[in-house]
Design a protein around this motif. Structure first.
Motif, PDB file in Angstrom:
ATOM      1  N   TYR B  57       0.860  -1.188   0.000  1.00 56.09           N
ATOM      2  CA  TYR B  57       0.000   0.000   0.000  1.00 56.09           C
ATOM      3  C   TYR B  57       0.891   1.232   0.000  1.00 56.09           C
ATOM      4  O   TYR B  57       1.897   1.271   0.709  1.00 56.09           O
ATOM      5  N   ARG B  58       0.521   2.206  -0.813  1.00 61.50           N
ATOM      6  CA  ARG B  58       1.124   3.533  -0.674  1.00 61.50           C
ATOM      7  C   ARG B  58       0.021   4.450  -0.201  1.00 61.50           C
ATOM      8  O   ARG B  58      -1.003   4.599  -0.858  1.00 61.50           O
ATOM      9  N   VAL B  59       0.196   5.060   0.970  1.00 57.34           N
ATOM     10  CA  VAL B  59      -0.904   5.809   1.586  1.00 57.34           C
ATOM     11  C   VAL B  59      -0.490   7.252   1.861  1.00 57.34           C
ATOM     12  O   VAL B  59       0.672   7.547   2.162  1.00 57.34           O
ATOM     13  N   ALA B  60      -1.466   8.134   1.750  1.00 54.61           N
ATOM     14  CA  ALA B  60      -1.240   9.561   1.968  1.00 54.61           C
ATOM     15  C   ALA B  60      -1.074   9.844   3.459  1.00 54.61           C
ATOM     16  O   ALA B  60      -1.532   9.083   4.313  1.00 54.61           O
ATOM     17  N   ILE B  82       2.899  -3.468   7.838  1.00 51.78           N
ATOM     18  CA  ILE B  82       4.326  -3.351   8.150  1.00 51.78           C
ATOM     19  C   ILE B  82       4.890  -2.182   7.343  1.00 51.78           C
ATOM     20  O   ILE B  82       5.027  -2.294   6.127  1.00 51.78           O
ATOM     21  N   PRO B  83       5.192  -1.041   7.985  1.00 56.46           N
ATOM     22  CA  PRO B  83       5.773   0.078   7.238  1.00 56.46           C
ATOM     23  C   PRO B  83       7.073  -0.351   6.556  1.00 56.46           C
ATOM     24  O   PRO B  83       7.898  -1.021   7.167  1.00 56.46           O
ATOM     25  N   LEU B  84       7.230   0.027   5.301  1.00 54.23           N
ATOM     26  CA  LEU B  84       8.468  -0.261   4.559  1.00 54.23           C
ATOM     27  C   LEU B  84       9.238   1.037   4.453  1.00 54.23           C
ATOM     28  O   LEU B  84       8.679   2.058   4.075  1.00 54.23           O
ATOM     29  N   THR B  88       5.860   6.268   8.767  1.00 50.69           N
ATOM     30  CA  THR B  88       5.133   5.868   9.972  1.00 50.69           C
ATOM     31  C   THR B  88       3.640   5.824   9.658  1.00 50.69           C
ATOM     32  O   THR B  88       3.086   6.761   9.087  1.00 50.69           O
ATOM     33  N   LEU B  89       3.019   4.727  10.014  1.00 55.23           N
ATOM     34  CA  LEU B  89       1.578   4.585   9.804  1.00 55.23           C
ATOM     35  C   LEU B  89       0.823   4.961  11.071  1.00 55.23           C
ATOM     36  O   LEU B  89       1.369   4.918  12.175  1.00 55.23           O
ATOM     37  N   PRO B 133       3.766  10.739   3.308  1.00 52.28           N
ATOM     38  CA  PRO B 133       3.224   9.493   2.753  1.00 52.28           C
ATOM     39  C   PRO B 133       4.098   8.306   3.125  1.00 52.28           C
ATOM     40  O   PRO B 133       5.304   8.465   3.343  1.00 52.28           O
ATOM     41  N   ALA B 134       3.494   7.147   3.198  1.00 53.32           N
ATOM     42  CA  ALA B 134       4.239   5.956   3.601  1.00 53.32           C
ATOM     43  C   ALA B 134       3.883   4.775   2.710  1.00 53.32           C
ATOM     44  O   ALA B 134       2.810   4.738   2.104  1.00 53.32           O
ATOM     45  N   GLU B 135       4.816   3.845   2.654  1.00 50.23           N
ATOM     46  CA  GLU B 135       4.550   2.558   2.011  1.00 50.23           C
ATOM     47  C   GLU B 135       4.490   1.490   3.091  1.00 50.23           C
ATOM     48  O   GLU B 135       5.217   1.560   4.080  1.00 50.23           O
ATOM     49  N   ALA B 136       3.618   0.519   2.892  1.00 56.63           N
ATOM     50  CA  ALA B 136       3.498  -0.561   3.872  1.00 56.63           C
ATOM     51  C   ALA B 136       3.190  -1.865   3.166  1.00 56.63           C
ATOM     52  O   ALA B 136       2.445  -1.889   2.187  1.00 56.63           O
TER      53      ALA B 136
END
Lengths: 162, 162
Positions: B57-60, B82-84, B88-89, B133-136
């Motif tokens: 997931y790439r999230v705003a 799991i944040p990649l 930080t989620l 934004p984060a990737e997880a």
């Protein structure tokens, strides 16, 4: 035989499973357009009364004189490794087959911010880290059976490139 | 109502699932003693013809005026985030129940090097990141059905502490 450590790429890793990192292709829209998602890998974890599980592994770094002397496979399940934090894992793999072909073994570095999923039956070395000890999340099967182990007649040297 | 962002801890998160990080307890020996493993979470992903899957997931990032206006749950499956990399989620959660109790909603920061697994049926907000934004990686179920969504009558403000 000697094997050098290769850089992970989708194409290079395709015979062994999937890379766990953002693809270059557009994803599916999620969260009313504020995000994207990509389906990276379908998992197979519950054969033979297995339970899908998340585990944490803490693994030692490969010593300078490391040699590949043993390989294992899970004939009925996938297994994913995701480095947590700053560690880099080694993915030491050979294609799924009834018998391991030592000549087909390859070694990939799995850096932080990525991961790998071993396809069902893929031969692999027990988890080992590159340079310093590493922690990794493992998405795998827990339950009876489902692990074959072979010892190599002639251990393989790894060229770490330094 | 207002909710501040809490620090993740095993005890605080227990009503909602498991933390994906190395426990303080000794693990099981693996790799002939060169490593340790901890079983963190059993997963439930294949009910109702579901398939266990790894997605990215790439999230705003949550905007400064972010409010919790919708929550969802998967009544028959777990879901792990799991944040990649460096993102930080936010884990915005409420205990599993037939009806969401808005007063029970809590907000946790899930920093790099950790992750969370939502227990079966845990109410949660769609994935959103803290700051940037984060990737997880997401370990979840793909397949028909298994998602309830509710809209809150009175959206909840989040206190990001800055």
């Amino acid at each position: 035989m000697i094997r050098r450590v290769e850089t992970l790429s989708t194409e290079a890793f395709a015979p062994f499973g999937e890379i766990l990192a953002k693809p270059d292709t557009p994803g599916h829209s999620i969260n009313q357009g504020s995000g994207e998602s990509w389906l990276l890998a379908r998992l197979r974890l519950t054969e033979q009364e297995g339970v899908a599980a998340l585990s944490l592994y803490r693994v030692a770094a490969a010593p300078a004189d490391f040699r590949i002397g043993v390989m294992e496979r899970h004939p009925a399940s996938t297994q994913a490794f995701i480095p947590l934090g700053a560690g880099t894992l080694l993915a030491i793999v050979a294609p799924a087959a009834e018998r391991l072909d030592p000549a087909a073994i390859r070694v990939f570095a799995v850096p932080p911010g990525s991961g790998v999923n071993f396809a069902t039956g893929t031969w692999h070395h027990p988890a080992v880290a590159l340079g310093v000890p590493a922690e990794a999340l493992v998405v795998g099967r827990v339950g009876p059976g489902d692990c074959d182990i072979v010892t190599l007649d002639r251990p393989i040297t790894v060229d770490f490139g330094h």
